[in-house]
Design an enzyme around this catalytic site. Structure first.
Site, short mmCIF file in Angstrom:
data_model
loop_
_atom_site.label_atom_id
_atom_site.label_comp_id
_atom_site.label_asym_id
_atom_site.label_seq_id
_atom_site.Cartn_x
_atom_site.Cartn_y
_atom_site.Cartn_z
N ASP A 48 -9.11 10.22 19.33
CA ASP A 48 -8.88 8.83 19.62
C ASP A 48 -9.72 8.53 20.71
O ASP A 48 -10.02 9.05 21.80
CB ASP A 48 -7.67 8.71 20.18
CG ASP A 48 -7.16 7.05 20.24
OD1 ASP A 48 -8.14 6.28 21.10
OD2 ASP A 48 -6.14 6.43 19.60
N ARG A 52 -12.31 14.31 10.58
CA ARG A 52 -13.02 14.70 9.48
C ARG A 52 -14.52 14.97 9.66
O ARG A 52 -15.30 14.13 10.51
CB ARG A 52 -13.00 13.60 8.21
CG ARG A 52 -11.52 13.47 7.83
CD ARG A 52 -11.47 12.29 6.80
NE ARG A 52 -10.46 11.42 7.04
CZ ARG A 52 -10.39 10.20 6.28
NH1 ARG A 52 -11.36 9.74 5.72
NH2 ARG A 52 -9.41 9.58 6.75
N GLU A 80 -7.89 -6.39 5.52
CA GLU A 80 -8.04 -5.74 4.26
C GLU A 80 -6.66 -6.55 3.39
O GLU A 80 -6.82 -6.64 2.35
CB GLU A 80 -7.97 -4.23 4.23
CG GLU A 80 -9.14 -3.49 4.41
CD GLU A 80 -8.92 -2.26 4.98
OE1 GLU A 80 -8.40 -2.23 6.02
OE2 GLU A 80 -9.40 -1.33 4.52
N ARG A 124 -2.80 -2.08 -3.11
CA ARG A 124 -4.13 -1.46 -2.82
C ARG A 124 -4.04 -0.06 -3.54
O ARG A 124 -3.03 0.49 -3.38
CB ARG A 124 -4.09 -1.25 -1.12
CG ARG A 124 -5.51 -0.52 -0.69
CD ARG A 124 -5.35 0.17 0.69
NE ARG A 124 -6.42 0.91 0.89
CZ ARG A 124 -6.55 1.69 1.86
NH1 ARG A 124 -5.68 2.13 2.61
NH2 ARG A 124 -7.49 2.32 1.99
N LEU A 173 -15.45 1.46 11.20
CA LEU A 173 -15.09 2.62 12.24
C LEU A 173 -13.64 2.70 12.60
O LEU A 173 -13.49 2.05 13.41
CB LEU A 173 -15.93 2.71 13.20
CG LEU A 173 -17.61 2.44 13.09
CD1 LEU A 173 -18.11 2.28 14.41
CD2 LEU A 173 -18.00 3.80 12.48
N HIS A 202 -13.04 2.58 1.73
CA HIS A 202 -12.87 1.41 2.45
C HIS A 202 -13.60 -0.06 1.90
O HIS A 202 -14.10 -1.01 2.53
CB HIS A 202 -13.51 1.27 3.75
CG HIS A 202 -13.15 2.61 4.61
ND1 HIS A 202 -14.21 3.64 5.00
CD2 HIS A 202 -11.86 3.04 4.82
CE1 HIS A 202 -13.30 4.49 5.54
NE2 HIS A 202 -12.04 4.33 5.27
N LYS A 241 3.32 0.87 2.97
CA LYS A 241 2.81 -0.08 3.99
C LYS A 241 3.22 -1.56 3.10
O LYS A 241 2.68 -1.62 2.11
CB LYS A 241 1.49 0.02 4.54
CG LYS A 241 1.32 0.79 5.37
CD LYS A 241 -0.17 0.58 5.98
CE LYS A 241 -0.59 1.83 6.68
NZ LYS A 241 -2.01 1.93 6.82
N ASN A 258 0.73 -1.10 -0.14
CA ASN A 258 -0.03 0.05 0.20
C ASN A 258 0.97 1.18 -0.01
O ASN A 258 1.33 1.82 1.08
CB ASN A 258 -0.92 0.13 1.20
CG ASN A 258 -1.90 1.20 1.33
OD1 ASN A 258 -1.70 2.10 0.58
ND2 ASN A 258 -2.61 1.09 2.49
P1 ADP Z 1 -7.31 3.47 10.39
O1 ADP Z 1 -8.42 4.35 9.71
O2 ADP Z 1 -5.91 4.55 10.57
O3 ADP Z 1 -6.91 2.31 9.71
P2 ADP Z 1 -7.97 2.16 12.76
O4 ADP Z 1 -9.02 1.10 11.99
O5 ADP Z 1 -6.89 1.57 13.04
O6 ADP Z 1 -7.87 3.05 11.81
O7 ADP Z 1 -8.83 2.74 13.84
C1 ADP Z 1 -8.16 3.62 14.84
C2 ADP Z 1 -9.12 4.25 15.96
O8 ADP Z 1 -9.66 2.87 16.55
C3 ADP Z 1 -8.37 4.92 16.78
O9 ADP Z 1 -8.18 6.33 16.48
C4 ADP Z 1 -9.42 4.91 18.05
O10 ADP Z 1 -10.28 6.08 18.01
C5 ADP Z 1 -10.04 3.51 17.74
N1 ADP Z 1 -9.40 2.49 18.95
C6 ADP Z 1 -8.35 1.62 18.83
N2 ADP Z 1 -8.35 0.95 19.88
C7 ADP Z 1 -9.22 1.37 20.76
C8 ADP Z 1 -9.85 0.77 21.91
N3 ADP Z 1 -9.44 -0.20 22.73
N4 ADP Z 1 -11.18 1.52 22.39
C9 ADP Z 1 -11.72 2.18 21.67
N5 ADP Z 1 -11.13 2.79 20.60
C10 ADP Z 1 -10.21 2.29 20.12
#
Ligand code: ADP
Length: 396
Positions: free
Chosen positions: A280, A239, A382, A89, A207, A178, A14, A7
Site C-alpha cells: 500500500d 504482482r 467503472e 462486469r 494505477l 481494466h 460486489k 461484479n
Molecule cells: P483496486 O485495484 O483494488 O481497485 P484501488 O484502485 O482501490 O485498487 O487502489 C488501491 C491502492 O491505492 C492502495 O493499495 C494504495 O496503494 C493506493 N492508495 C489509496 N489511497 C491512497 C492515498 N491516499 N495515497 C496514496 N495511495 C493511496
C-alpha cells in the site's frame, strides 16, 4: 431509472445500485466468503451496515442483497421490480466480445468458453448472471467486458514472439485489463480537452492494486501494458509485471516449486510487496519518511516502469494530447504522479506542483497551462460506465 451493477467473483458479489437520472450511487456493498462456514455482507447507503452470516451459494448472497435493497428501514427501493436492468462486469471476453451485449444463452456460453483465459473470474461471473436471471425473471441483463476496449489493438501489438500455433490453439496473446476504466477516463479526458474522442490521442494510466497503462489512438485502444493475464505490464502492489520469462524456470529450479507455484509467488508476493514488504503506497510513503531504503527503491522501481511505458506509448502514438491518471494510486498519490513525470519538459510534459498537490477530485488538469501535453486526473467510475453501457445496449 435504476440500474443494478454486479461484479460476481468465485466467492464474492460486489454490487451497486445507480440512479441513472441523477447519476447517484443509491447503495453499494459486497457479499464475501460465499461457500465458507461464515460469510459477510456490507451495505452502504447514507449509513453503513455490515453483518456476518453464512452464504452457502451465490443465490443466498444475492437474495440478501435484494432483501437489503428493499428493506423497510434500510432499503432504497420499494420493490425489486423498480430495477430496470442489470449490468454485469466480466473480466474476460477473449476474442469473442468487442462490445457490451445483452445476455442470452449464446452469450453465456461465450463467457463459459473464455473460462480457460480467466479461470479465477469467469466461473463466478457465470454463476452471478445465472443467479440474477433466476431472481430477477424478465429483467434484461447486459455484460460488459474488461477486455473488449482492448480488442481494437492490431496483431503487431497483441501477439507474443512465441510459436504461432499457441495463439491458434489456445488464444495465447495480450488481452489487457481494466478496459472499462481506460474507456471511461479516455472519454472523460476528451471532454476535458474539448476535443472529439475520435480525434484524441491519450495515454491512460490506471494505477490501483492492479495497474495498467493504455495508448489510446483516436479514441481506440492501440496498445496496453497488461498481457495474457493481469500479471504483466508495470510493477503492481503484489504482482511483478513484465519480467524476463526465464525467471520462472530460474526460481522453479532453485525452490523446487512448480511453474504454477512460481506464478502464485509472482502474483501475490512480488511487486512493491516483494521488494519492501508493503503493497500500500500509504505505508510505503510513511516508511520512506522514516528513511526506509527498500520502500524508496520499491516506489522508484514502480515509477520507473510507468515512465518507460508512457515514453514507449508516446512514441507509438506520435502525438499525445493528454496523459490521464486514475484509480487508487493515480487519484491519491501526488508523489507517485510527480515521480512518473518529472523532468520531461523537453517532451512538452509538465506538472504544476500546486495543482498536483491540491486536486479537488473533479476532472482537471495538473499540467502547466502552456504544457503541450495536458496531464490530468480523473476519478474512474467503472460501475457508472457499466450502468451507462447497460442503458445504451438496451436502448432504455
Ligand atoms: P483496486 O485495484 O483494488 O481497485 P484501488 O484502485 O482501490 O485498487 O487502489 C488501491 C491502492 O491505492 C492502495 O493499495 C494504495 O496503494 C493506493 N492508495 C489509496 N489511497 C491512497 C492515498 N491516499 N495515497 C496514496 N495511495 C493511496
Amino acid at each position: 431509472m435504476k440500474i443494478l451493477v454486479i461484479n460476481a467473483g468465485s466467492s464474492s458479489i460486489k454490487y451497486q445500485l445507480l440512479d441513472m437520472t441523477t447519476g447517484n450511487d443509491l447503495a453499494s456493498g459486497i457479499v464475501e466468503r460465499i461457500g465458507e462456514e461464515m460469510g459477510s455482507i456490507s451495505y452502504k447507503t447514507d449509513s453503513k451496515y455490515t453483518a456476518e452470516q453464512p452464504f452457502p451459494t451465490h443465490r443466498e448472497g444475492m437474495v440478501e442483497v435484494i432483501n437489503l435493497l428493499t428493506d423497510a428501514d434500510k432499503g432504497v427501493v420499494k420493490e425489486k421490480s423498480e430495477i430496470a436492468a442489470i449490468g454485469h462486469r466480466i473480466v474476460h471476453g477473449g476474442e469473442l466480445f468487442f462490445e457490451p451485449v445483452e445476455v442470452d444463452e449464446k452469450v453465456l456460453q461465450g463467457i463459459r468458453d473464455c473460462i480457460p483465459l480467466a479461470p479465477l473470474h469467469n466461473p463466478g461471473h457465470v454463476i452471478g448472471i445465472e443467479t440474477a436471471m433466476e431472481l430477477f425473471p424478465g429483467v434484461r441483463q447486459v455484460v460488459v467486458f474488461d477486455t473488449s476496449f482492448h480488442q481494437t489493438m492490431e496483431p503487431k501489438a497483441y501477439m507474443y514472439g512465441v510459436p504461432y500455433e499457441y495463439y491458434e490453439n489456445w488464444g495465447l496473446r495480450r488481452y489487457g485489463a481494466h478496459g472499462t476504466s481506460h474507456k471511461y477516463v479516455a472519454r472523460e479526458t476528451a471532454k476535458l480537452l474539448g476535443k472529439p474522442l475520435e480525434e484524441s490521442n491519450i495515454i491512460t494510466v490506471h494505477l490501483g492494486n492492479g495497474a495498467s497503462i493504455s495508448a489510446v489512438k483516436n479514441g481506440k485502444c492501440y496498445d496496453t501494458s497488461m498481457g495474457l493475464t493481469p500479471l504483466g505490464g508495470i510493477i503492481m502492489g503484489t504482482r511483478c509485471g513484465d519480467i524476463d520469462p526465464a525467471i520462472v524456470g530460474f526460481i522453479a529450479e532453485r525452490t523446487g516449486q512448480s511453474a504454477a507455484e512460481v506464478v502464485t509467488t509472482l502474483t501475490n508476493e512480488s511487486g512493491l510487496k516483494g521488494i519492501c514488504g508493503s503493497n500500500d503506497l500509504r505505508d510505503i510513503h510513511a516508511r520512506i519518511e522514516e528513511g526506509d531504503e527498500k520502500a524508496k527503491l520499491a516506489l522508484d522501481m514502480a515509477c520507473h516502469k510507468v515512465r518507460q511505458f508512457i515514453g514507449a506509448y508516446a512514441f507509438e502514438l506520435g502525438h499525445v494530447d493528454a496523459i490521464v491518471f486514475t484509480a487508487g494510486i493515480g487519484e491519491n498519490d501526488e508523489i507517485y504522479r510527480e515521480n512518473c513525470l518529472s523532468g520531461l519538459e523537453n517532451f512538452g510534459i509538465t506538472i504544476n506542483k500546486e495543482k498536483n498537490n491540491n486536486w479537488d477530485r473533479t476532472p482537471s488538469f495538473i499540467s502547466e497551462d502552456d504544457g503541450a501535453v495536458k496531464v490530468c486526473i480523473i476519478a474512474t467510475n467503472e460501475e457508472l460506465e457499466i450502468a451507462n453501457d447497460t442503458v445504451a445496449v438496451l436502448g432504455l
